[in-house]
Write a protein that holds these residues in place. Structure first.
Motif, mmCIF file in Angstrom:
data_model
loop_
_atom_site.group_PDB
_atom_site.id
_atom_site.type_symbol
_atom_site.label_atom_id
_atom_site.label_comp_id
_atom_site.label_asym_id
_atom_site.label_seq_id
_atom_site.Cartn_x
_atom_site.Cartn_y
_atom_site.Cartn_z
ATOM 1 N N ARG A 54 0.845 -1.348 -0.046
ATOM 2 C CA ARG A 54 -0.071 0.154 -0.018
ATOM 3 C C ARG A 54 0.990 1.302 0.165
ATOM 4 N N ALA A 55 1.997 1.193 0.845
ATOM 5 C CA ALA A 55 2.910 2.353 0.795
ATOM 6 C C ALA A 55 3.647 2.523 -0.644
ATOM 7 N N LYS A 56 3.746 1.658 -1.444
ATOM 8 C CA LYS A 56 4.102 1.962 -2.652
ATOM 9 C C LYS A 56 3.148 2.411 -3.575
ATOM 10 N N LEU A 57 1.943 2.145 -3.513
ATOM 11 C CA LEU A 57 0.763 2.627 -4.257
ATOM 12 C C LEU A 57 0.583 4.263 -3.933
ATOM 13 N N ILE A 58 0.569 4.385 -2.737
ATOM 14 C CA ILE A 58 0.456 5.877 -2.055
ATOM 15 C C ILE A 58 1.537 6.774 -2.627
ATOM 16 N N ASP A 59 2.957 6.175 -2.524
ATOM 17 C CA ASP A 59 4.118 6.887 -3.074
ATOM 18 C C ASP A 59 3.821 7.292 -4.420
ATOM 19 N N GLU A 60 3.282 6.284 -5.130
ATOM 20 C CA GLU A 60 3.296 6.467 -6.801
ATOM 21 C C GLU A 60 1.997 7.473 -7.156
ATOM 22 N N LEU A 61 1.008 7.461 -6.302
ATOM 23 C CA LEU A 61 -0.053 8.446 -6.416
ATOM 24 C C LEU A 61 0.480 9.871 -6.134
ATOM 25 N N GLN A 62 1.179 9.872 -4.891
ATOM 26 C CA GLN A 62 1.670 11.211 -4.536
ATOM 27 C C GLN A 62 2.627 11.914 -5.201
ATOM 28 N N ASN A 63 3.529 11.058 -6.252
ATOM 29 C CA ASN A 63 4.389 11.786 -7.184
ATOM 30 C C ASN A 63 3.907 11.411 -8.856
ATOM 31 N N SER A 64 2.651 11.192 -8.726
ATOM 32 C CA SER A 64 1.924 11.450 -9.756
ATOM 33 C C SER A 64 2.574 10.474 -11.119
ATOM 34 N N SER A 65 3.181 9.139 -10.498
ATOM 35 C CA SER A 65 3.996 8.340 -11.526
ATOM 36 C C SER A 65 2.940 7.335 -11.998
ATOM 37 N N ILE A 66 1.664 7.341 -11.732
ATOM 38 C CA ILE A 66 0.642 6.379 -12.438
ATOM 39 C C ILE A 66 -0.593 6.986 -12.540
ATOM 40 N N ASN A 67 -1.254 6.720 -13.331
ATOM 41 C CA ASN A 67 -2.941 7.341 -13.571
ATOM 42 C C ASN A 67 -3.878 6.084 -13.286
ATOM 43 N N SER B 210 -9.554 2.781 -12.793
ATOM 44 C CA SER B 210 -10.457 1.841 -12.060
ATOM 45 C C SER B 210 -9.512 1.149 -10.697
ATOM 46 N N ILE B 211 -10.050 0.904 -9.616
ATOM 47 C CA ILE B 211 -9.646 0.291 -8.690
ATOM 48 C C ILE B 211 -10.501 -0.723 -8.021
ATOM 49 N N CYS B 212 -9.731 -1.853 -7.543
ATOM 50 C CA CYS B 212 -10.689 -2.738 -6.664
ATOM 51 C C CYS B 212 -9.872 -3.159 -5.542
ATOM 52 N N LEU B 213 -10.654 -3.188 -4.354
ATOM 53 C CA LEU B 213 -10.083 -3.784 -3.174
ATOM 54 C C LEU B 213 -10.634 -5.421 -2.824
ATOM 55 N N PHE C 243 -1.961 -5.233 0.289
ATOM 56 C CA PHE C 243 -2.437 -4.473 1.156
ATOM 57 C C PHE C 243 -2.318 -4.981 2.468
ATOM 58 N N PRO C 244 -2.290 -4.346 3.680
ATOM 59 C CA PRO C 244 -2.030 -4.939 4.943
ATOM 60 C C PRO C 244 -3.187 -6.195 5.165
ATOM 61 N N SER C 245 -2.731 -6.884 6.091
ATOM 62 C CA SER C 245 -3.668 -8.354 6.586
ATOM 63 C C SER C 245 -3.890 -8.892 5.566
ATOM 64 N N ASP C 246 -5.213 -9.296 5.149
ATOM 65 C CA ASP C 246 -5.879 -10.249 4.145
ATOM 66 C C ASP C 246 -6.473 -9.311 3.296
ATOM 67 N N ASN C 247 -5.778 -8.094 2.878
ATOM 68 C CA ASN C 247 -6.385 -7.477 1.668
ATOM 69 C C ASN C 247 -5.475 -7.175 0.325
ATOM 70 N N TYR C 248 -6.139 -6.897 -0.830
ATOM 71 C CA TYR C 248 -5.394 -6.957 -1.834
ATOM 72 C C TYR C 248 -5.989 -5.655 -2.660
ATOM 73 N N CYS C 249 -5.085 -5.161 -3.730
ATOM 74 C CA CYS C 249 -5.774 -4.147 -4.439
ATOM 75 C C CYS C 249 -5.252 -4.442 -5.959
ATOM 76 N N LEU C 250 -6.052 -4.075 -7.003
ATOM 77 C CA LEU C 250 -5.794 -4.138 -8.199
ATOM 78 C C LEU C 250 -6.259 -2.772 -8.597
ATOM 79 N N VAL C 251 -4.996 -2.253 -9.571
ATOM 80 C CA VAL C 251 -5.161 -0.938 -10.106
ATOM 81 C C VAL C 251 -4.769 -0.864 -11.688
ATOM 82 N N ALA C 252 -6.107 -0.267 -12.235
ATOM 83 C CA ALA C 252 -5.805 -0.326 -13.695
ATOM 84 C C ALA C 252 -6.010 0.711 -14.362
ATOM 85 N N ASN C 253 -5.306 1.078 -15.482
ATOM 86 C CA ASN C 253 -5.394 2.141 -16.436
ATOM 87 C C ASN C 253 -5.824 1.758 -17.899
ATOM 88 N N ASN C 254 -6.622 2.823 -18.583
ATOM 89 C CA ASN C 254 -7.065 2.278 -19.877
ATOM 90 C C ASN C 254 -7.640 1.128 -20.092
#
Length: 506
Positions: free
Chosen positions: A112-125, A128-131, A175-186
């Motif tokens: 999750r920290a990696k995703l937040i870092d990428e969002l903060q630095n606008s390195s990904i668009n 869609s997102i699924c938890l 993500f922490p504990s028993d959570n996962y996240c899919l992030v999609a673009n285009n």
């Protein structure tokens, strides 16, 4: 010895590389510069245009011969003195921290920290997102044991990853504990929804085998296609709603959270307004313990709201509302003035939390100057600044830091290691302290990853001559670990909860 001879000795023995440039030609260099390229003399150096382009920009970071440097340029007539400070060690530490901080240690997927870092630095668009969440995972852990639980966490991650291998614009995060996240673009909404349905059905149909056990796993999911920059929040709302209603998945829609949010906002806006009117915004003080002397030499000033019935309310309940109702900086100013007044005649240093939202206000720096002039505490005040995704313009923040330091104040970077920390910005922010994030410290005694991160952060801080403060020191075991790693100060309930007055004694 004359001054020229003394200057030559200093220049030749200083660690930083120094060169003098005239008309894109090096007319002098010290030994440290020659050592970068393993040269015996300046005559052996092959000059080219790209080299002079690199060193011509002041306060930049450049790479020379596989090493990292910052540049400092002093110009005098046609001569330019270039000072190159080697930051390779700091960069290596940065990479080491990032590799620990941004990768889930069990599954080896970005976290999750990696995703937040990428969002903060606008390195990904993100379009869609699924938890995903494993239903009844606690029961698996409790019944079969943690080794089986860890197997399931990794097996589900690998299974989901197999499903997305042919999608170049979809990434899996653990993500922490028993959570996962899919992030999609285009990828269009129908295709993304169908992919989520396929993952849910396939996991439901699959039997996972571990040792002699056959394990059934079921997932819930929350999907967001929100057009706002809140997809993580809205996907989580959808996921929690799906779990409560026992649905496989829910796609977020605005009505899901509007009523609850409206009701909560109205309540705390009313309480906050009453607190300002009744002067019931108070400051509490948590001691920072010097790890060598075990004395409280500093205090962090923490805002509290006193309710109508005298109950002390944590800022968790009203800080976000203060931002939404445009009262956040008003709250900060109340805390600053009360803290300055309380510490006016006390010998301690004290720290105050401020945000980028405060700093960018035109009247905020003049307010601080007026308070310093009134209470004369500039040699004891530390401003804690949280580096997070809300910082829009670092030049404004760095200018503010430079100005308050000129006034005699100190600066701490708060929650360092939380996932938002940008190491290049840290190098420019001229801070005095790094506060290691509570989420790392609280697990340091039982999590090897947290231990490694803390050790590396402290080493990184020492290389920059910064002092470190360990937050969330809740017991003796944690304290002894952070002290042994070289942290300078400890803060947490092991020593004291926040106090009404700064009068802590061990």
């Amino acid at each position: 010895m004359d001054l020229n001879s003394l200057a030559k000795i200093v220049v030749e023995n200083i660690n930083s590389a120094i060169l003098v440039v005239k008309d894109k030609s090096i007319v002098f260099s010290n030994s440290a510069f020659l050592n970068i390229f393993n040269l015996d003399s300046l005559n052996d150096f092959i000059e080219d245009e790209s080299f002079f382009d690199k060193i011509s920009i002041n306060n930049s970071q450049i790479e020379l011969n596989k090493k990292e440097f910052t540049t400092q340029i002093i110009s005098k007539n046609e001569y330019h003195i270039v000072i190159l400070n080697d930051i390779s060690h700091e960069k290596e530490l940065q990479k080491k921290i990032n590799s620990i901080l941004f990768i889930d240690t069990l599954t080896k997927f970005p976290n999750r920290a990696k995703l937040i870092d990428e969002l903060q630095n606008s390195s990904i668009n993100i379009s869609s997102i699924c938890l995903f969440n494993i239903s009844a995972f606690k029961e698996i852990n409790d019944f079969y044991g943690h080794k089986t639980g860890d197997f399931i966490l990794k097996a589900v991650a690998d299974f989901i990853n197999q499903k997305i291998l042919h999608y170049k614009t979809i990434t899996l995060y653990k993500f922490p504990s028993d959570n996962y996240c899919l992030v999609a673009n285009n990828i269009n909404e129908d295709d993304f929804t169908n992919l989520v349905k396929d993952i849910l059905q396939s996991v439901d149909e699959k039997i996972f085998h571990y040792e002699n056990h056959e394990l059934d796993v079921r997932l819930n999911a929350g999907i967001s296609f929100s057009q706002k920059n809140n997809k993580l929040i809205t996907a989580d709302i959808a996921l929690q709603t799906a779990k409560k209603s026992n649905e496989d998945f829910i796609i977020f829609y605005e009505e899901l959270d509007k009523f609850q949010e409206y009701e909560n906002n109205m309540l705390w806006t009313k309480k906050l307004k009453a607190a300002f009117l009744n002067d019931s915004i108070e400051v509490f003080y948590q001691p920072l313990i010097d790890n060598n002397t075990l004395k409280a030499t500093k205090y962090e000033c923490l805002v509290r709201l006193i309710d109508e019935d005298g109950k002390v309310i944590s800022p968790f309940f009203f800080l976000d509302i203060s931002k939404k109702s445009n009262q956040y900086t008003k709250l900060t100013k109340v805390v600053i003035e009360k803290a300055f007044k309380n510490f006016e005649n006390l010998p301690y240093e004290f720290s105050l939390n401020i945000s980028y939202e405060d700093v960018e206000k035109d009247d905020f720096l003049p307010f601080i100057k007026s308070m310093l002039e009134k209470y004369k505490v500039q040699n004891r005040v530390i401003f804690e600044i949280l580096e997070d995704e809300n910082i829009k313009n670092y030049s404004i923040l760095i200018s503010f830091i430079d100005q308050i330091k000129e006034l005699g104040c100190k600066v701490a970077i708060d929650d360092f290691g939380s996932g938002y920390s940008n190491f290049e910005h840290i190098l420019k922010m001229n801070a005095d302290y790094l506060k290691i994030d509570a989420s790392i410290i609280k697990n340091i005694a039982k999590d090897k990853n947290s231990y490694k991160i803390t050790k590396t952060i402290i080493e990184f801080a020492k290389s920059l001559n910064l002092q470190t403060i360990a937050e969330y020191v809740e017991n003796k075991e944690i304290f002894e670990i952070v002290k042994s790693l070289g942290a300078d100060y400890s803060q947490g309930y092991y020593f004291s909860a926040p106090l009404e007055r700064p009068d802590f004694e061990i």
